[in-house]
Enzyme design. Structure first.
Site, PDB file in Angstrom:
ATOM      1  N   CYS A   1      13.672  -1.617  -8.751  1.00 36.84           N
ATOM      2  CA  CYS A   1      14.931  -1.803  -9.451  1.00 36.84           C
ATOM      3  C   CYS A   1      15.414  -0.453  -9.972  1.00 36.84           C
ATOM      4  O   CYS A   1      14.623   0.395 -10.356  1.00 36.84           O
ATOM      5  CB  CYS A   1      14.857  -2.774 -10.613  1.00 36.84           C
ATOM      6  SG  CYS A   1      14.265  -4.393 -10.153  1.00 36.84           S
TER       7      CYS A   1
ATOM      8  N   ARG B   1      15.234   2.140  -4.650  1.00 39.39           N
ATOM      9  CA  ARG B   1      14.318   1.493  -5.583  1.00 39.39           C
ATOM     10  C   ARG B   1      14.296  -0.034  -5.427  1.00 39.39           C
ATOM     11  O   ARG B   1      13.480  -0.718  -6.046  1.00 39.39           O
ATOM     12  CB  ARG B   1      14.702   1.829  -7.025  1.00 39.39           C
ATOM     13  CG  ARG B   1      14.689   3.289  -7.336  1.00 39.39           C
ATOM     14  CD  ARG B   1      15.087   3.521  -8.757  1.00 39.39           C
ATOM     15  NE  ARG B   1      14.043   3.069  -9.642  1.00 39.39           N
ATOM     16  CZ  ARG B   1      13.046   3.812 -10.070  1.00 39.39           C
ATOM     17  NH1 ARG B   1      12.969   5.072  -9.718  1.00 39.39           N
ATOM     18  NH2 ARG B   1      12.133   3.325 -10.867  1.00 39.39           N
TER      19      ARG B   1
ATOM     20  N   ASN C   1      14.658  -3.272 -15.645  1.00 38.10           N
ATOM     21  CA  ASN C   1      13.703  -2.958 -14.583  1.00 38.10           C
ATOM     22  C   ASN C   1      12.312  -3.148 -15.171  1.00 38.10           C
ATOM     23  O   ASN C   1      12.028  -2.592 -16.229  1.00 38.10           O
ATOM     24  CB  ASN C   1      13.911  -1.505 -14.135  1.00 38.10           C
ATOM     25  CG  ASN C   1      12.778  -0.986 -13.270  1.00 38.10           C
ATOM     26  OD1 ASN C   1      12.077  -1.761 -12.617  1.00 38.10           O
ATOM     27  ND2 ASN C   1      12.587   0.322 -13.258  1.00 38.10           N
TER      28      ASN C   1
ATOM     29  N   GLU D   1      -2.644   5.702   8.325  1.00 34.93           N
ATOM     30  CA  GLU D   1      -1.292   6.067   7.896  1.00 34.93           C
ATOM     31  C   GLU D   1      -0.271   5.717   8.994  1.00 34.93           C
ATOM     32  O   GLU D   1       0.803   5.198   8.714  1.00 34.93           O
ATOM     33  CB  GLU D   1      -1.255   7.562   7.540  1.00 34.93           C
ATOM     34  CG  GLU D   1       0.115   8.137   7.225  1.00 34.93           C
ATOM     35  CD  GLU D   1       0.855   7.416   6.102  1.00 34.93           C
ATOM     36  OE1 GLU D   1       0.257   6.594   5.390  1.00 34.93           O
ATOM     37  OE2 GLU D   1       2.067   7.658   5.966  1.00 34.93           O
TER      38      GLU D   1
ATOM     39  N   LYS E   1       2.910   3.208   8.624  1.00 29.35           N
ATOM     40  CA  LYS E   1       4.274   3.621   8.946  1.00 29.35           C
ATOM     41  C   LYS E   1       4.928   2.627   9.887  1.00 29.35           C
ATOM     42  O   LYS E   1       6.050   2.185   9.687  1.00 29.35           O
ATOM     43  CB  LYS E   1       4.188   4.992   9.607  1.00 29.35           C
ATOM     44  CG  LYS E   1       5.113   6.065   9.210  1.00 29.35           C
ATOM     45  CD  LYS E   1       5.056   6.650   7.852  1.00 29.35           C
ATOM     46  CE  LYS E   1       4.812   5.758   6.698  1.00 29.35           C
ATOM     47  NZ  LYS E   1       4.347   6.339   5.492  1.00 29.35           N
TER      48      LYS E   1
ATOM     49  N   GLU F   1       5.513  -0.984   8.284  1.00 29.97           N
ATOM     50  CA  GLU F   1       6.492  -1.132   7.198  1.00 29.97           C
ATOM     51  C   GLU F   1       7.937  -0.991   7.664  1.00 29.97           C
ATOM     52  O   GLU F   1       8.824  -1.572   7.057  1.00 29.97           O
ATOM     53  CB  GLU F   1       6.188  -0.204   6.020  1.00 29.97           C
ATOM     54  CG  GLU F   1       6.496   1.247   6.220  1.00 29.97           C
ATOM     55  CD  GLU F   1       6.201   2.096   4.971  1.00 29.97           C
ATOM     56  OE1 GLU F   1       6.472   1.650   3.860  1.00 29.97           O
ATOM     57  OE2 GLU F   1       5.704   3.219   5.139  1.00 29.97           O
TER      58      GLU F   1
ATOM     59  N   HIS G   1     -17.231  -4.355  16.674  1.00 33.35           N
ATOM     60  CA  HIS G   1     -17.847  -5.260  15.684  1.00 33.35           C
ATOM     61  C   HIS G   1     -16.886  -6.385  15.301  1.00 33.35           C
ATOM     62  O   HIS G   1     -17.060  -7.029  14.278  1.00 33.35           O
ATOM     63  CB  HIS G   1     -18.292  -4.459  14.466  1.00 33.35           C
ATOM     64  CG  HIS G   1     -19.334  -3.443  14.806  1.00 33.35           C
ATOM     65  ND1 HIS G   1     -20.626  -3.780  15.135  1.00 33.35           N
ATOM     66  CD2 HIS G   1     -19.250  -2.094  14.950  1.00 33.35           C
ATOM     67  CE1 HIS G   1     -21.309  -2.687  15.431  1.00 33.35           C
ATOM     68  NE2 HIS G   1     -20.488  -1.650  15.327  1.00 33.35           N
TER      69      HIS G   1
ATOM     70  N   LYS H   1      11.087   1.864  -2.741  1.00 33.36           N
ATOM     71  CA  LYS H   1      10.447   3.180  -2.685  1.00 33.36           C
ATOM     72  C   LYS H   1       9.424   3.363  -3.797  1.00 33.36           C
ATOM     73  O   LYS H   1       8.340   3.867  -3.573  1.00 33.36           O
ATOM     74  CB  LYS H   1      11.539   4.249  -2.781  1.00 33.36           C
ATOM     75  CG  LYS H   1      11.028   5.669  -2.744  1.00 33.36           C
ATOM     76  CD  LYS H   1      10.573   6.020  -1.356  1.00 33.36           C
ATOM     77  CE  LYS H   1      10.034   7.429  -1.248  1.00 33.36           C
ATOM     78  NZ  LYS H   1       9.207   7.565  -0.037  1.00 33.36           N
TER      79      LYS H   1
HETATM   80  O1  M6R Z   1       5.025   7.078  -5.112  1.00 35.15           O
HETATM   81  P1  M6R Z   1       3.645   6.772  -4.616  1.00 35.15           P
HETATM   82  O2  M6R Z   1       3.106   7.840  -3.728  1.00 35.15           O
HETATM   83  O3  M6R Z   1       2.675   6.493  -5.719  1.00 35.15           O
HETATM   84  O4  M6R Z   1       3.788   5.462  -3.777  1.00 35.15           O
HETATM   85  C1  M6R Z   1       2.675   4.812  -3.244  1.00 35.15           C
HETATM   86  C2  M6R Z   1       3.066   3.813  -2.187  1.00 35.15           C
HETATM   87  O5  M6R Z   1       3.871   2.818  -2.736  1.00 35.15           O
HETATM   88  C3  M6R Z   1       3.815   4.465  -1.031  1.00 35.15           C
HETATM   89  O6  M6R Z   1       3.082   5.513  -0.470  1.00 35.15           O
HETATM   90  C4  M6R Z   1       4.137   3.432   0.055  1.00 35.15           C
HETATM   91  O7  M6R Z   1       2.957   2.995   0.649  1.00 35.15           O
HETATM   92  C5  M6R Z   1       5.091   4.013   1.107  1.00 35.15           C
HETATM   93  N1  M6R Z   1       6.195   3.119   1.313  1.00 35.15           N
HETATM   94  C6  M6R Z   1       4.479   4.219   2.423  1.00 35.15           C
HETATM   95  O8  M6R Z   1       5.369   4.762   3.338  1.00 35.15           O
END
Ligand code: M6R
Length: 600
Positions: free
Chosen positions: A2, A27, A99, A477, A481, A484, A500, A595
């Site tokens: 938010c 956000r 928020n 990672e 990516k 998401e 396994h 974000k």
């Molecule tokens: O701001 P932060 O690095 O603490 O955020 C952590 C995660 O929420 C963030 O890395 C999230 O996994 C991303 N959307 C991944 O791309």
């Protein structure tokens, strides 16, 4: 999660609020609204969906010099117009945006709002209704606001309008980020300085459990006990162009492309006048005193922590544990005698990480935050901060922050090693320079990455990433990516673990992206590729120059073996980007995500 904005001054507030919300859309973006206040009263406009939808719904004929706005990531109540903020009290006197999460909202509802008809399913509406109730019982507004805040359990950043006092916005904060921006004949409120950079670069930080009375001419910060707090403003060192997409179709692509530049900036920022890498002496001393390092992070930052563990253990010879923040906070492992905590967070606002920081500070342990955002909560509350210098990262999918985190962790490990008398057999400045050049080559390989995405991922419903040693962590990672932003079910696995259990999922044509950047496990990972290929998988091998074979789909430019994650992740970022584009997904604002995850 938010985003909040507020403006009080001499200009028409609508456009300032809408522009601010557009900057905060990262956000949360399931619904949005603004409330503006003029002599006729308070006018609320809100809609389900994006700010663009809200913009169309706002009546441009309404002029007002004060207002508040909100872009939502739903916690209580589905995304809908009714649940969108601002929320009004039943008398319509008070209008509020929030928020955070009010954990005791149902207790407050039962205790104070019996017989009050609520319009939404949100925890937020409770706040505004309780304030109205206290005022109707005879309290002054400020007193009613303070009394309500004292009752709230959980996290909040709040902006409140009172129809009977058109000169004031009431503001409060606890655990959720909020800033007050200062201008000449106006003042603003924002979750993030970026939102109001259009009107000011002067900001005052707010601490938890503070409330603020904001007028056109003044900003008065008070504790919940009513004591006035003096705090000097700071200049937000953000360039307005950093937060524009420019000619890029998406922030994510822009941010991927910025990685070589960020790498060079980090090298420069961490060099002293003689070109030597340097870290604050107090941080080095804390490492010296520690018998174990605990890295705490979430999502992509957690994945950076896994690689960081390798850097610190291999270079500086200090044992490291890496923990997911949301687990650590209620399931703390047995700690060593002298632990040192590192919090990795792009935003510096992640609630799960912050909860752990609060815990470990209570236990008296030292904490270092590695973050992209100066002045963020995690930075303020830790003993030390190392900045990423990556510039604002707007796309929900983290890219340049990840490689910046790796670079800062590598520098930290190398300087710590030196301070402990350990001599490294490579020059990190030179090697990071080679990484930056390699990143450039990869950013220029977009057509090839688009082709790989088309070939392997256009129609698949799942995809596996495999690797051994550090390649396994980069695979994790890569899978995050891809899932998401493209919604393809993607998982990362250690090559050796496949047989396994996971190998049962391999079917004819299942894409398996394999990383082969490490000489000591090269044969092992190639053996795993053969195993999945024998069961019908469609393997896509990305290897390091010098280790390549004919079957490889892409060969990475050569970098030092310890630093391969800084380059091997870039093809995975680009492949994910193009897979999402091919599937018509909203790359920068994937569904259900936000974000900055400021709720636990
Ligand atoms: O701001 P932060 O690095 O603490 O955020 C952590 C995660 O929420 C963030 O890395 C999230 O996994 C991303 N959307 C991944 O791309």
């Amino acid at each position: 999660m938010c985003g909040i904005v507020g403006y009080i001054g001499q200009q028409d507030s609508k456009e300032i609020l809408l522009k601010g919300l557009e900057k905060l859309e990262y956000r949360g973006y399931d619904s949005a609204g603004i409330a503006v206040m003029n002599n006729e009263g308070i006018h609320v406009f809100k809609e389900k969906g994006r700010i663009a939808t809200l913009r169309d719904a706002v009546n441009q004929d309404v002029a007002a010099n004060a207002g508040i706005g909100h872009t939502r990531w739903a916690t209580h109540g589905v995304p809908s117009k009714v649940n969108a903020h601002p929320h009004q009290s039943n008398s319509s006197r008070f209008t509020l945006v929030h928020n955070g999460v009010i954990e005791n909202y149902s207790i407050l509802k039962n205790e104070f709002l019996q017989g009050v008809e609520l319009k939404s399913d949100t925890d937020t509406e409770i706040i505004v209704q309780v304030i109205d109730k206290f005022v109707s019982e005879g309290l002054e507004v400020e007193e009613a606001f303070r009394k309500t805040l004292a009752l709230l359990k959980g996290s909040y950043a709040i902006a409140l309008l009172d129809e009977l006092n058109k000169e004031t916005i009431y503001v409060a904060k606890n655990k959720s980020p909020l800033l007050v921006g200062l201008g000449e004949n106006f003042n603003v409120v924002a979750s993030d300085a970026m939102a109001m950079l259009q009107v000011t670069d002067q900001y005052v930080e707010l601490m938890d459990k503070e409330m603020v009375i904001v007028t056109e001419e003044s900003v008065t910060i008070k504790t919940l006990d009513g004591n006035v707090v003096e705090r000097a403003p700071y200049t937000a060192e953000l360039d307005a162009s950093d937060i524009e997409k420019g000619t890029y179709p998406h922030y994510m692509l822009k941010e991927i492309d910025e990685q070589p530049l960020v790498m060079r900036k980090i090298i420069q920022k961490y060099q002293d006048e003689n070109g030597k890498l340097t870290i604050d002496q107090d941080i080095l001393q804390s490492f010296d005193e520690a018998d174990r390092v605990y890295i705490i992070a979430a999502g992509t930052s957690y994945h950076a922590g896994l690689v960081g563990k390798q850097f610190i253990e291999k270079m500086a010879n200090i044992p490291v544990e890496v923990h997911v923040a949301s687990e650590f906070s209620y399931n703390m492992p047995l700690l060593s005698a002298k632990p040192l905590f590192i919090f990795i967070s792009q935003s510096g606002e992640t609630a799960d990480s912050r909860a752990v920081l609060v815990q470990v500070k209570e236990l008296g342990y030292k904490a270092l935050t590695i973050t992209n955002v100066q002045g963020s909560t995690l930075s303020r509350e830790a003993d030390f901060t190392l900045l990423l210098h990556a510039g604002p990262e707007i796309a929900v999918a983290s890219t340049k922050a990840y490689t910046a985190q790796l670079a800062v962790l590598a520098i930290l490990a190398a300087v710590t090693a030196e301070s402990r008398g350990i001599e490294l057999d490579f020059d990190l400045v030179k090697e990071l320079g080679i990484v930056a050049n390699g990143m450039e080559v990869l950013c220029d390989a977009k057509e090839e990455m688009e082709e790989i995405a088309r070939e392997y991922l256009s129609t698949t419903r799942n995809c596996f990433f495999i690797g051994r040693a550090v390649d396994f962590y980069v695979g994790l990672e890569g899978s995050l990516k891809l899932k998401e932003i493209s919604y393809i079910q993607a998982e990362g696995f250690a090559g050796g673990e496949l047989k396994h259990g996971t190998i049962a999922l391999i079917e004819n044509g299942t894409p398996v992206i394999a990383l082969a950047t490490q000489e000591h496990v090269n044969l092992g990972i190639r053996g795993n590729v053969k195993e999945v290929a024998a069961r019908g998988a469609n393997p896509c091998i990305i290897s390091m120059k010098g280790l390549e074979t004919e079957e490889d789909r892409y060969v990475l430019p050569l970098v030092h073996e310890a630093l391969t994650p800084l380059v091997s992740v870039i093809p995975l970022q680009l492949i994910s980007y193009y897979a999402a584009l091919h599937r018509d997904c909203d790359v920068d604002k994937p569904r259900n995500l936000a974000k900055s995850v400021t709720v636990e």
